[in-house]
Design an enzyme around this catalytic site. Structure first.
Site, mmCIF file in Angstrom:
data_model
loop_
_atom_site.group_PDB
_atom_site.id
_atom_site.type_symbol
_atom_site.label_atom_id
_atom_site.label_comp_id
_atom_site.label_asym_id
_atom_site.label_seq_id
_atom_site.Cartn_x
_atom_site.Cartn_y
_atom_site.Cartn_z
ATOM 1 N N LYS A 1 -0.721 5.276 8.042
ATOM 2 C CA LYS A 1 -0.078 5.623 6.837
ATOM 3 C C LYS A 1 -0.968 5.656 5.566
ATOM 4 O O LYS A 1 -1.256 6.539 4.694
ATOM 5 C CB LYS A 1 1.142 4.660 6.542
ATOM 6 C CG LYS A 1 1.849 4.734 5.284
ATOM 7 C CD LYS A 1 1.561 3.911 4.216
ATOM 8 C CE LYS A 1 1.547 2.359 4.651
ATOM 9 N NZ LYS A 1 1.504 1.330 3.746
ATOM 10 N N LYS B 1 -6.503 1.523 -3.486
ATOM 11 C CA LYS B 1 -6.432 0.962 -2.292
ATOM 12 C C LYS B 1 -6.599 1.944 -1.165
ATOM 13 O O LYS B 1 -7.002 1.663 0.120
ATOM 14 C CB LYS B 1 -4.893 0.504 -1.971
ATOM 15 C CG LYS B 1 -4.408 -0.106 -0.731
ATOM 16 C CD LYS B 1 -5.409 -1.577 -0.318
ATOM 17 C CE LYS B 1 -5.025 -2.039 1.140
ATOM 18 N NZ LYS B 1 -3.897 -2.626 1.135
ATOM 19 N N SER C 1 0.901 -1.150 -0.219
ATOM 20 C CA SER C 1 -0.077 0.032 0.153
ATOM 21 C C SER C 1 0.845 1.152 -0.157
ATOM 22 O O SER C 1 1.217 1.843 1.031
ATOM 23 C CB SER C 1 -0.876 -0.049 1.037
ATOM 24 O OG SER C 1 -1.639 -1.203 1.014
#
Length: 610
Positions: free
Chosen positions: A250, A182, A108
């Protein structure tokens, strides 16, 4: 044996490289190995490579070497900085990838970085695809991941045979679109986890059973894949990671915080996602960043006044928080309960993956020369325990680690004796022990413990040999007879047994000869004793073993751990630090015998020296 794009992919010809073998990466690479692909791997933490290496993967020293020997290179690492480091820097993937090679990033990561990698790859006549995944560790092991693939459509379609081993691929668009997909996925997952956490906490406060509530609503509009994946884990307080909570900070942060100039400084306002990011950030601040994302429920519980002690001292909980010394001091009875809880942890079975990591850590420390004359130093054991916790999110006590070390050593010695015995053979490639039924039956009668090796040999035998060839025999092994290691090819540099009564070098020749004859005589006597012991019938051997077990069991009852703890708790001037150090000692029966036999004055003096 090469199939660069656009040659058709074949499990027997296509060479695959994999970088990053954590929880997700290992599961995905394992499926490719099981499908028959040749896989070359690289990991910064080499202990993580042990399991895949045992399944046939080839381990190399750098991303560059992975790329040189692969047609397709996958990566599954922690964050965009890691991706940039392994791909674009010197000795990276694009430095070693051959023309026609394809790099696939399943991390990711950031959309802008994905576009940069794609452009750099095309300059080298290579291809890049950003294909992050969703589905967690459960989906990775089952081959049911959702794969968001972006880049050149033809390359994505060419990769379909490989993608389908791991899950269901969907073409999203040009380079960078997979990562954007994503981020949006994580925003939805984060919101689902927040709603599920709040629903469970409310149900509990209302007096409902968590499982009954989940079963009642899961088939309605509130049901979701998130509830199916994480509901049971939240209820059981099982926060083992499929994906780390710190990674969710994140992922959502890339959607909430980043303004990209290439997109006309556009910034989407996402109030729900911003709140979700703050809640996951609270997990990290509480020291729970390495927990799974389902640990978000712990933040909601804290907000609603559930104390830390309620979670930590629930003996049926999988909570991994450490005991507070102040609570031990002020609640002596609680100290006994915590100690008993710790003993249950000490007796728990090791997970296979944790054992693999532990073995590789031992190997690394042996190679560094961190061992002493009989074992590792306490500092080294503590370092191993901390590393193991970082990698597995499970806290193993020092006595448990040392006990595991001794059991591995014992298994290695047993297996060495087995494969050296007349009539036995061992194939290290398949890890199968070869012998006739009669030979097996005869040996198992005399050594019943080796029966499991009929199906499969000792895993990691060669690595264990390298570890134990550096250490004296039976170090820390309480109930094993002293003797040298079997003289196999693995055990180089076996320690030599030296008679302390040997005369110095300047002694006369006659004296040296006399001592030599004496030693030969002693060795002959020992050899005769061993032969006589071998003449014992199996029933006699078994009877002796039962007697020893009964003696040990009776002694354990007389010199109990609980009695030791109660005695220490009654000594008011014993601080918590000394109490915790004592716990490392009294897990062993011999220590308890000595401790309970001491006078009160000597006992206090010994405790003050810990």
């Amino acid at each position: 044996m090469e199939t660069p794009y656009p040659k058709p992919i074949s499990s027997t010809k296509t060479r695959i490289g994999w970088i990053g073998i954590g929880v997700m990466g290992e599961a995905m690479a394992s499926r490719l190995l099981a499908a028959g692909y040749s896989v070359t791997i690289y990991a910064r933490t080499r202990s993580k490579a042990l399991s895949l290496h045992s399944k046939g993967a080839t381990l190399v020293a750098s991303p560059y070497q992975v790329a040189q020997s692969s047609d397709i290179v996958f990566s599954m690492v922690g964050n965009p900085q890691d991706v940039r480091s392994i791909v674009l820097e010197n000795n990276g993937v694009l430095s070693g990838l051959n023309p026609g090679g394809v790099y696939v990033d399943t991390t990711s990561s950031h959309p802008a970085l994905a576009r940069e990698i794609y452009k750099t790859a095309r300059l080298k006549d290579c291809w890049a695809v950003d294909a992050p995944v969703s589905g967690g560790d459960i989906g990775a092991r089952a081959g049911k991941l959702a794969i968001f693939a972006a880049g050149d459509r033809g390359v994505v379609e060419w990769l379909s045979p490989v993608f389908e081993v791991m899950g269901k691929p969907t073409y999203i668009g040009e380079a960078g679109c997979g990562q954007s997909c994503k981020i949006a996925n994580q925003i939805v997952v984060g919101a689902n986890l927040m709603g599920l956490s709040e629903g469970l906490v409310f149900a509990e406060k209302a007096g409902l059973d968590g499982r009954n509530w989940r079963d009642a609503v899961r088939e309605g509009a509130a049901g979701s894949m998130v509830m199916g994946l994480f509901g049971e884990r939240m209820i059981d307080k099982d926060f083992s990671p499929g994906g780390f909570a710190e990674y969710m900070v994140k992922d959502i942060g890339m959607g909430v915080d980043v303004v990209e100039k290439s997109e006309n400084n556009s910034l989407v306002v996402l109030p729900g996602a911003a709140l979700g990011k703050q809640l996951f950030l609270a997990m990290v601040a509480n020291g729970d960043g390495k927990f799974g994302t389902q640990g978000l429920i712990s933040v909601i519980q804290r907000i609603n006044g559930k104390s830390e002690s309620e979670s930590c001292f629930n003996l049926n909980s999988n909570c991994t928080k450490l005991t507070k010394s102040t609570q031990i001091q002020t609640h002596p009875q609680l100290a006994i309960q915590v100690a008993c809880r710790d003993m249950d942890v000490y007796k728990a079975e090791w997970r296979g993956k944790d054992e693999n990591i532990f073995i590789n850590m031992l190997h690394e420390h042996v190679q560094k020369g961190d061992f002493q004359t009989s074992t590792f130093s306490k500092k080294t054991w503590e370092l191993i325990a901390d590393k193991l916790y970082t990698e597995t999110s499970k806290r193993y006590t020092l006595p448990k680690l040392k006990s595991k070390f001794n059991r591995l050593r014992k298994k290695h010695r047993e297996f060495s004796n087995l494969i050296e015995h007349s009539g036995f053979g061992w194939d290290p490639m398949t890890n199968i022990v070869i012998a006739s039924e009669d030979v097996w039956a005869d040996y198992v009668k005399r050594v019943p413990r080796v029966k499991p090796y009929r199906k499969r040999g000792l895993d990691h035998y060669n690595i264990l040999g390298e570890i134990f060839s550096h250490l004296p025999p039976n170090c820390g092994d309480e109930h094993e007879p002293v003797g040298n290691f079997p003289k196999t090819g693995i055990h180089v540099g076996n320690p030599v047994k030296v008679d302390l009564m040997d005369p110095p070098v300047e002694c006369t020749k006659r004296k040296r000869v006399c001592h030599s004859v004496k030693r030969s005589s002693n060795q002959g006597s020992e050899s005769l004793d061993k032969k006589q012991n071998c003449l014992q019938t199996p029933s006699e051997v078994k009877g002796q073993k039962v007697e020893r077990q009964m003696e040990h069991s009776e002694a354990a009852k007389v010199y109990s751990i609980k009695e030791c703890i109660e005695l220490v708790v009654s000594m008011e001037d014993v601080d918590s630090c000394t109490f915790i150090k004592l716990m490392d000692k009294i897990v062993y029966l011999e220590w308890r015998k000595v401790f309970l036999a001491m006078s009160d004055r000597r006992r206090r003096a010994w405790l003050s020296s810990l």
